[in-house]
Design a protein around this motif. Structure first.
Motif, PDB file in Angstrom:
ATOM      1  N   SER A  67      58.140  39.366  38.098  1.00 21.11           N
ATOM      2  CA  SER A  67      56.726  39.757  38.057  1.00 21.11           C
ATOM      3  C   SER A  67      56.401  40.747  39.184  1.00 21.11           C
ATOM      4  O   SER A  67      55.590  41.654  39.015  1.00 21.11           O
ATOM      5  CB  SER A  67      55.822  38.532  38.064  1.00 21.11           C
ATOM      6  OG  SER A  67      55.145  38.389  39.278  1.00 21.11           O
ATOM      7  N   THR A 104      54.648  44.344  38.633  1.00 23.08           N
ATOM      8  CA  THR A 104      53.457  44.792  39.356  1.00 23.08           C
ATOM      9  C   THR A 104      53.734  46.097  40.096  1.00 23.08           C
ATOM     10  O   THR A 104      52.915  47.021  40.068  1.00 23.08           O
ATOM     11  CB  THR A 104      53.004  43.728  40.379  1.00 23.08           C
ATOM     12  OG1 THR A 104      52.945  42.484  39.718  1.00 23.08           O
ATOM     13  CG2 THR A 104      51.650  44.050  40.962  1.00 23.08           C
ATOM     14  N   VAL A 126      49.403  46.893  46.299  1.00 21.87           N
ATOM     15  CA  VAL A 126      49.885  45.956  45.273  1.00 21.87           C
ATOM     16  C   VAL A 126      48.995  44.709  45.241  1.00 21.87           C
ATOM     17  O   VAL A 126      48.644  44.195  44.183  1.00 21.87           O
ATOM     18  CB  VAL A 126      51.348  45.564  45.558  1.00 21.87           C
ATOM     19  CG1 VAL A 126      51.845  44.548  44.563  1.00 21.87           C
ATOM     20  CG2 VAL A 126      52.234  46.792  45.545  1.00 21.87           C
ATOM     21  N   HIS A 182      45.572  45.588  43.789  1.00 23.67           N
ATOM     22  CA  HIS A 182      45.715  45.703  42.334  1.00 23.67           C
ATOM     23  C   HIS A 182      45.700  44.307  41.716  1.00 23.67           C
ATOM     24  O   HIS A 182      44.974  44.035  40.768  1.00 23.67           O
ATOM     25  CB  HIS A 182      47.017  46.439  42.020  1.00 23.67           C
ATOM     26  CG  HIS A 182      47.258  46.666  40.563  1.00 23.67           C
ATOM     27  ND1 HIS A 182      48.084  45.865  39.822  1.00 23.67           N
ATOM     28  CD2 HIS A 182      46.773  47.593  39.702  1.00 23.67           C
ATOM     29  CE1 HIS A 182      48.103  46.305  38.564  1.00 23.67           C
ATOM     30  NE2 HIS A 182      47.312  47.346  38.475  1.00 23.67           N
ATOM     31  N   ARG A 183      46.468  43.394  42.304  1.00 23.84           N
ATOM     32  CA  ARG A 183      46.533  42.026  41.764  1.00 23.84           C
ATOM     33  C   ARG A 183      45.154  41.351  41.819  1.00 23.84           C
ATOM     34  O   ARG A 183      44.754  40.691  40.877  1.00 23.84           O
ATOM     35  CB  ARG A 183      47.568  41.206  42.524  1.00 23.84           C
ATOM     36  CG  ARG A 183      47.909  39.920  41.819  1.00 23.84           C
ATOM     37  CD  ARG A 183      48.878  39.051  42.608  1.00 23.84           C
ATOM     38  NE  ARG A 183      50.104  39.720  42.947  1.00 23.84           N
ATOM     39  CZ  ARG A 183      50.620  39.758  44.183  1.00 23.84           C
ATOM     40  NH1 ARG A 183      50.015  39.160  45.184  1.00 23.84           N
ATOM     41  NH2 ARG A 183      51.737  40.386  44.405  1.00 23.84           N
ATOM     42  N   LYS A 232      40.905  43.927  34.282  1.00 26.35           N
ATOM     43  CA  LYS A 232      42.001  44.491  33.499  1.00 26.35           C
ATOM     44  C   LYS A 232      41.500  45.306  32.305  1.00 26.35           C
ATOM     45  O   LYS A 232      41.949  46.415  32.066  1.00 26.35           O
ATOM     46  CB  LYS A 232      42.877  43.341  33.012  1.00 26.35           C
ATOM     47  CG  LYS A 232      44.169  43.800  32.440  1.00 26.35           C
ATOM     48  CD  LYS A 232      45.079  42.625  32.178  1.00 26.35           C
ATOM     49  CE  LYS A 232      46.347  43.145  31.550  1.00 26.35           C
ATOM     50  NZ  LYS A 232      47.153  42.141  30.946  1.00 26.35           N
TER      51      LYS A 232
END
Ligand code: HEC
Ligand code: HEC
Length: 261
Positions: free
Chosen positions: A107, A111, A163, A166-167, A238
């Protein structure tokens, strides 16, 4: 000079040929990935770092491995270690737990690829998304603008990598920083209040009510329930924002390194 250039070209094309992207072999559930995230933090971060790129010759955060390719080989590598290197075998990690770590490595790679594929962001456009379409100021504060229902983001660019930002936008429930977890309390007369925990002692608890942003104090003996909320109140963006808008927002958030209120 030319010889060197040709040799390094050859080297690069050899690398490219060797580095065939490994296709994920299983679909993992988000709870497997979450379990793996915790196992990774406990067993791997101290050497490999949060992005998997701290050890020379072993960038393990991008889904390409020199010494393993299948998930099963990765599980064995984790449990057996890498001979003649600092990585000793970790037989104390059970096979099912090692599998969750592999799920997390896969994962992480996904990502990293998603963030790398984002179009170049523009911080000024990101600020506009933050204040208008994104509705972020309904819950977040930057400097002295916005709400206190969610964490203050005035310094978020100094605290989180792209990162992670973004998550937070795509999967707000994936990883909630302990200090940001909301508390839900139910009083003896049935009132429910959700908010950020500001302080507590043996007898009282103080929260910032997420609804009206007022500080509220409760006597613990008057509470029927007092628990952390696992789900974030933050919606996932999203499907709400385009990849360009997400990228602009990440650029804007990364630029915020000022004083928190
Ligand atoms: C004590 C430090 C240390 C710890 C802890 C550690 N590693 Fe490593 N790891 C290394 C070193 C050193 C290498 C070998 C680098 C090289 O090939 O020269 C390595 C190699 C690897 C490789 C092979 C990379 C490749 O390209 O084939 C993987 C995969 C890996 N580690 C995963 C993990 C995972 C997952 C954990 C946690 C369960 C972990 N490591 C814990 C130091 C560590
Ligand atoms: C309904 C309220 C709400 C809205 C709207 C909202 N957030 Fe959040 N946000 C939260 C809460 C609560 C948290 C803390 C819990 C968590 O991490 O999910 C949070 C966490 C975050 C974090 C992680 C903070 C950290 O310390 O790691 C970032 C970054 C963030 N939000 C950015 C945004 C952006 C950008 C928007 C607009 C596109 C937005 N949020 C919209 C409530 C909200």
């Amino acid at each position: 000079m030319w010889a060197i250039a040709i040799r390094s070209c050859l080297f690069i094309s050899m690398l490219a040929a060797g580095a065939v992207p490994v296709i994920a072999q299983h679909e993992y559930t988000s709870s497997e990935i979450e379990a793996g995230r915790q196992q990774y933090a406990a067993n791997c971060t101290r050497c490999h770092g949060p992005d998997g790129d701290n050890v020379a010759n072993a960038d393990i955060g991008h889904g390409k491995f020199r010494r393993a390719s299948t998930d099963e080989e990765l599980v064995q590598l984790i449990r057996n270690g890498v001979p003649n290197t600092a990585m000793a075998g970790m037989n104390n990690i059970s096979e099912p737990n090692a599998k969750t770590i592999v799920a997390y490595l896969r994962s992480m790679a996904a990502t990293a690829a998603a963030v790398a594929a984002l179009p170049t962001g523009d911080a000024a456009r990101g600020k506009a998304v933050f204040e208008s379409k994104g509705g972020c100021t309904n819950c977040h504060r930057i400097g002295d603008v916005g709400s206190r229902a969610g964490p203050d983001l005035s310094q978020i660019g100094a605290q989180r990598r792209s990162v992670e930002l973004h998550r937070s936008l795509i999967e707000p429930d994936a990883e909630i920083v302990p200090a940001n977890r909301l508390i839900k309390i139910v009083t003896r007369d049935g009132a429910t209040i959700t908010g950020r925990l500001l302080n507590q002692d043996s007898f009282t608890v103080q929260l910032l009510d997420a609804k009206d942003e007022k500080l509220k104090s409760f006597s613990k003996s008057n509470l029927r329930e007092f628990a952390f909320v696992d789900k974030s109140t933050m919606p996932s963006y999203k499907d709400k924002l385009s990849t360009q808008e997400l990228s602009d927002l990440i650029s804007y958030l990364s630029s915020l390194k000022g004083q928190a209120q």
